[in-house]
Design a protein around this motif. Structure first.
Motif, PDB file in Angstrom:
ATOM      1  N   VAL A 159     -67.498   3.789  78.524  1.00  0.00           N
ATOM      2  CA  VAL A 159     -68.153   2.855  79.447  1.00  0.00           C
ATOM      3  C   VAL A 159     -68.734   3.605  80.643  1.00  0.00           C
ATOM      4  O   VAL A 159     -69.868   3.338  81.055  1.00  0.00           O
ATOM      5  N   VAL A 160     -67.996   4.557  81.184  1.00  0.00           N
ATOM      6  CA  VAL A 160     -68.507   5.348  82.316  1.00  0.00           C
ATOM      7  C   VAL A 160     -69.740   6.129  81.881  1.00  0.00           C
ATOM      8  O   VAL A 160     -70.757   6.162  82.587  1.00  0.00           O
ATOM      9  N   MET A 161     -69.698   6.711  80.699  1.00  0.00           N
ATOM     10  CA  MET A 161     -70.840   7.466  80.198  1.00  0.00           C
ATOM     11  C   MET A 161     -72.045   6.539  80.003  1.00  0.00           C
ATOM     12  O   MET A 161     -73.175   6.887  80.343  1.00  0.00           O
ATOM     13  N   LEU A 162     -71.808   5.338  79.482  1.00  0.00           N
ATOM     14  CA  LEU A 162     -72.895   4.373  79.321  1.00  0.00           C
ATOM     15  C   LEU A 162     -73.480   3.960  80.669  1.00  0.00           C
ATOM     16  O   LEU A 162     -74.692   3.780  80.798  1.00  0.00           O
ATOM     17  N   ALA A 163     -72.628   3.836  81.676  1.00  0.00           N
ATOM     18  CA  ALA A 163     -73.103   3.489  83.021  1.00  0.00           C
ATOM     19  C   ALA A 163     -73.959   4.619  83.598  1.00  0.00           C
ATOM     20  O   ALA A 163     -75.011   4.362  84.207  1.00  0.00           O
ATOM     21  N   PHE A 164     -73.543   5.865  83.406  1.00  0.00           N
ATOM     22  CA  PHE A 164     -74.354   7.005  83.865  1.00  0.00           C
ATOM     23  C   PHE A 164     -75.691   7.029  83.131  1.00  0.00           C
ATOM     24  O   PHE A 164     -76.742   7.286  83.730  1.00  0.00           O
ATOM     25  N   HIS A 165     -75.644   6.765  81.840  1.00  0.00           N
ATOM     26  CA  HIS A 165     -76.873   6.738  81.047  1.00  0.00           C
ATOM     27  C   HIS A 165     -77.819   5.652  81.576  1.00  0.00           C
ATOM     28  O   HIS A 165     -79.019   5.889  81.729  1.00  0.00           O
ATOM     29  N   ASP A 166     -77.274   4.488  81.865  1.00  0.00           N
ATOM     30  CA  ASP A 166     -78.066   3.397  82.427  1.00  0.00           C
ATOM     31  C   ASP A 166     -78.673   3.812  83.770  1.00  0.00           C
ATOM     32  O   ASP A 166     -79.838   3.553  84.043  1.00  0.00           O
ATOM     33  N   TYR A 167     -77.868   4.469  84.599  1.00  0.00           N
ATOM     34  CA  TYR A 167     -78.349   4.938  85.901  1.00  0.00           C
ATOM     35  C   TYR A 167     -79.535   5.899  85.725  1.00  0.00           C
ATOM     36  O   TYR A 167     -80.551   5.766  86.402  1.00  0.00           O
ATOM     37  N   LEU A 168     -79.398   6.853  84.804  1.00  0.00           N
ATOM     38  CA  LEU A 168     -80.489   7.797  84.564  1.00  0.00           C
ATOM     39  C   LEU A 168     -81.742   7.082  84.069  1.00  0.00           C
ATOM     40  O   LEU A 168     -82.857   7.422  84.483  1.00  0.00           O
ATOM     41  N   ASN A 169     -81.560   6.110  83.180  1.00  0.00           N
ATOM     42  CA  ASN A 169     -82.719   5.370  82.667  1.00  0.00           C
ATOM     43  C   ASN A 169     -83.434   4.598  83.767  1.00  0.00           C
ATOM     44  O   ASN A 169     -84.653   4.440  83.724  1.00  0.00           O
ATOM     45  N   GLU A 170     -82.694   4.115  84.756  1.00  0.00           N
ATOM     46  CA  GLU A 170     -83.297   3.323  85.824  1.00  0.00           C
ATOM     47  C   GLU A 170     -83.788   4.157  87.002  1.00  0.00           C
ATOM     48  O   GLU A 170     -84.769   3.796  87.643  1.00  0.00           O
ATOM     49  N   GLN A 171     -83.121   5.262  87.305  1.00  0.00           N
ATOM     50  CA  GLN A 171     -83.382   5.990  88.537  1.00  0.00           C
ATOM     51  C   GLN A 171     -84.121   7.317  88.367  1.00  0.00           C
ATOM     52  O   GLN A 171     -84.708   7.806  89.320  1.00  0.00           O
ATOM     53  N   SER A 172     -84.069   7.902  87.210  1.00  0.00           N
ATOM     54  CA  SER A 172     -84.625   9.240  87.031  1.00  0.00           C
ATOM     55  C   SER A 172     -86.094   9.191  86.622  1.00  0.00           C
ATOM     56  O   SER A 172     -86.522   8.289  85.902  1.00  0.00           O
ATOM     57  N   LYS A 173     -86.849  10.180  87.068  1.00  0.00           N
ATOM     58  CA  LYS A 173     -88.233  10.323  86.614  1.00  0.00           C
ATOM     59  C   LYS A 173     -88.263  10.670  85.127  1.00  0.00           C
ATOM     60  O   LYS A 173     -89.191  10.325  84.420  1.00  0.00           O
ATOM     61  N   HIS A 174     -87.250  11.378  84.688  1.00  0.00           N
ATOM     62  CA  HIS A 174     -87.183  11.853  83.308  1.00  0.00           C
ATOM     63  C   HIS A 174     -86.036  11.142  82.592  1.00  0.00           C
ATOM     64  O   HIS A 174     -84.922  11.646  82.534  1.00  0.00           O
ATOM     65  N   THR A 175     -86.317   9.975  82.063  1.00  0.00           N
ATOM     66  CA  THR A 175     -85.272   9.220  81.377  1.00  0.00           C
ATOM     67  C   THR A 175     -84.982   9.857  80.024  1.00  0.00           C
ATOM     68  O   THR A 175     -85.906  10.325  79.347  1.00  0.00           O
ATOM     69  N   PRO A 176     -83.722   9.885  79.632  1.00  0.00           N
ATOM     70  CA  PRO A 176     -83.365  10.532  78.371  1.00  0.00           C
ATOM     71  C   PRO A 176     -84.028   9.887  77.151  1.00  0.00           C
ATOM     72  O   PRO A 176     -84.494  10.584  76.265  1.00  0.00           O
ATOM     73  N   GLY A 177     -84.066   8.551  77.068  1.00  0.00           N
ATOM     74  CA  GLY A 177     -84.679   7.890  75.930  1.00  0.00           C
ATOM     75  C   GLY A 177     -83.835   7.897  74.670  1.00  0.00           C
ATOM     76  O   GLY A 177     -84.220   7.351  73.650  1.00  0.00           O
ATOM     77  N   TRP A 178     -82.687   8.532  74.743  1.00  0.00           N
ATOM     78  CA  TRP A 178     -81.766   8.543  73.603  1.00  0.00           C
ATOM     79  C   TRP A 178     -80.355   8.729  74.131  1.00  0.00           C
ATOM     80  O   TRP A 178     -80.148   9.131  75.269  1.00  0.00           O
ATOM     81  N   LEU A 179     -79.408   8.418  73.282  1.00  0.00           N
ATOM     82  CA  LEU A 179     -78.003   8.516  73.652  1.00  0.00           C
ATOM     83  C   LEU A 179     -77.213   8.975  72.439  1.00  0.00           C
ATOM     84  O   LEU A 179     -77.394   8.445  71.344  1.00  0.00           O
ATOM     85  N   LEU A 180     -76.361   9.948  72.623  1.00  0.00           N
ATOM     86  CA  LEU A 180     -75.442  10.414  71.592  1.00  0.00           C
ATOM     87  C   LEU A 180     -74.041  10.113  72.083  1.00  0.00           C
ATOM     88  O   LEU A 180     -73.654  10.552  73.168  1.00  0.00           O
ATOM     89  N   ILE A 181     -73.296   9.319  71.321  1.00  0.00           N
ATOM     90  CA  ILE A 181     -71.967   8.916  71.761  1.00  0.00           C
ATOM     91  C   ILE A 181     -70.973   9.032  70.616  1.00  0.00           C
ATOM     92  O   ILE A 181     -71.251   8.622  69.490  1.00  0.00           O
ATOM     93  N   ASP A 182     -69.848   9.625  70.921  1.00  0.00           N
ATOM     94  CA  ASP A 182     -68.713   9.674  69.994  1.00  0.00           C
ATOM     95  C   ASP A 182     -67.822   8.516  70.400  1.00  0.00           C
ATOM     96  O   ASP A 182     -67.161   8.554  71.430  1.00  0.00           O
ATOM     97  N   THR A 183     -67.841   7.446  69.623  1.00  0.00           N
ATOM     98  CA  THR A 183     -67.144   6.231  70.025  1.00  0.00           C
ATOM     99  C   THR A 183     -65.628   6.407  69.992  1.00  0.00           C
ATOM    100  O   THR A 183     -65.115   7.273  69.288  1.00  0.00           O
ATOM    101  N   PRO A 184     -64.934   5.568  70.732  1.00  0.00           N
ATOM    102  CA  PRO A 184     -63.481   5.725  70.904  1.00  0.00           C
ATOM    103  C   PRO A 184     -62.642   4.921  69.919  1.00  0.00           C
ATOM    104  O   PRO A 184     -61.537   4.523  70.239  1.00  0.00           O
ATOM    105  N   LEU A 185     -63.143   4.652  68.725  1.00  0.00           N
ATOM    106  CA  LEU A 185     -62.415   3.748  67.843  1.00  0.00           C
ATOM    107  C   LEU A 185     -61.121   4.344  67.292  1.00  0.00           C
ATOM    108  O   LEU A 185     -60.161   3.628  67.064  1.00  0.00           O
ATOM    109  N   HIS A 186     -61.086   5.646  67.077  1.00  0.00           N
ATOM    110  CA  HIS A 186     -59.846   6.260  66.598  1.00  0.00           C
ATOM    111  C   HIS A 186     -58.800   6.163  67.711  1.00  0.00           C
ATOM    112  O   HIS A 186     -59.007   6.582  68.827  1.00  0.00           O
ATOM    113  N   GLY A 187     -57.670   5.585  67.405  1.00  0.00           N
ATOM    114  CA  GLY A 187     -56.613   5.453  68.401  1.00  0.00           C
ATOM    115  C   GLY A 187     -56.767   4.257  69.318  1.00  0.00           C
ATOM    116  O   GLY A 187     -55.985   4.058  70.237  1.00  0.00           O
ATOM    117  N   PHE A 188     -57.783   3.450  69.076  1.00  0.00           N
ATOM    118  CA  PHE A 188     -58.037   2.291  69.923  1.00  0.00           C
ATOM    119  C   PHE A 188     -57.504   1.059  69.195  1.00  0.00           C
ATOM    120  O   PHE A 188     -58.064   0.609  68.208  1.00  0.00           O
TER     121      PHE A 188
END
Length: 154
Positions: free
Chosen positions: A51-80
Motif C-alpha cells: 500500500v505504501v509503495m502504491l501511494a508513492f507510485h500515485d504520488y509520482l504519477n500526480e506530481q512528477s514531470k516524468h511519470t513512470p507509466g508502469w508498475l512492477l509489484i510483488d504482491t503480498p499474498l504468500h503468508g497473508f
C-alpha cells in the motif's frame, strides 16, 4: 500521503483504514499510531508495504514531470491470511487486485505472484498471465528469454 494511503486501504477493505497515517520519521505507514511491525504479522506488514509503495507510485504519477507509466509489484499474498472468508467481496486480497485492475486502465501493471495464491480472485479480461515453468519446452522458462540454469543444460 495520508489521504492516498487511507483511500487505497479503504478500496482494499482494510478495517481501520481511517486510522492510517504516513509517518515522516519512519517513512512508513502507521495504524492508529502504531508501526505496522508492532501490531501486525508478516503478511499484513507485506500488505501494508504494498500500500505504501502504491501511494508513492500515485504520488509520482500526480506530481512528477516524468511519470513512470508502469508498475512492477510483488504482491503480498504468500503468508497473508485473512481467516475463514478470504475471497468474499470484502476480502483485502480481492480489494487489492481490484485496485490494481483499476490502476491498469491508464498504465501497465506487472504483478509477480505464485498463481496458486491467486485461486478464486476474480481477474479482469484484460489481464495477461505469464507463467514461468522452468521448462525449456513448455511455457516460459524464466524472466530472461533464452537464459537457462546451467544444471538444466543437456
Amino acid at each position: 500521503m495520508n489521504n492516498t494511503i487511507r483511500s487505497i486501504l479503504q478500496q482494499c477493505h482494510f478495517q481501520g483504514a481511517d486510522t492510517a497515517d504516513f509517518s515522516r520519521s519512519s517513512f512508513d505507514v502507521e495504524i492508529a499510531g502504531y508501526s505496522k511491525a508492532d501490531e501486525q504479522g508478516k503478511g499484513y506488514c507485506a500488505f501494508l508495504n504494498s500500500v505504501v509503495m502504491l501511494a508513492f507510485h500515485d504520488y509520482l504519477n500526480e506530481q512528477s514531470k516524468h511519470t513512470p507509466g508502469w508498475l512492477l509489484i510483488d504482491t503480498p499474498l504468500h503468508g497473508f491470511d485473512e481467516g475463514i472468508r478470504p475471497l468474499e467481496d470484502s476480502s483485502m486480497k480481492v480489494g487489492l487486485f481490484s485496485y490494481l485492475a483499476k490502476q491498469a486502465v491508464s498504465q501497465q501493471i506487472i504483478i509477480i505472484e505464485n498463481t496458486n495464491h491467486m485461486a478464486g480472485i476474480p481477474l479482469d479480461d484484460n489481464i495477461n498471465i505469464v507463467e514461468f515453468s522452468k521448462d525449456k519446452h513448455n511455457g516460459r522458462y524464466g524472466y530472461l528469454d533464452g537464459i537457462y540454469d546451467v544444471s538444466d543444460e543437456s
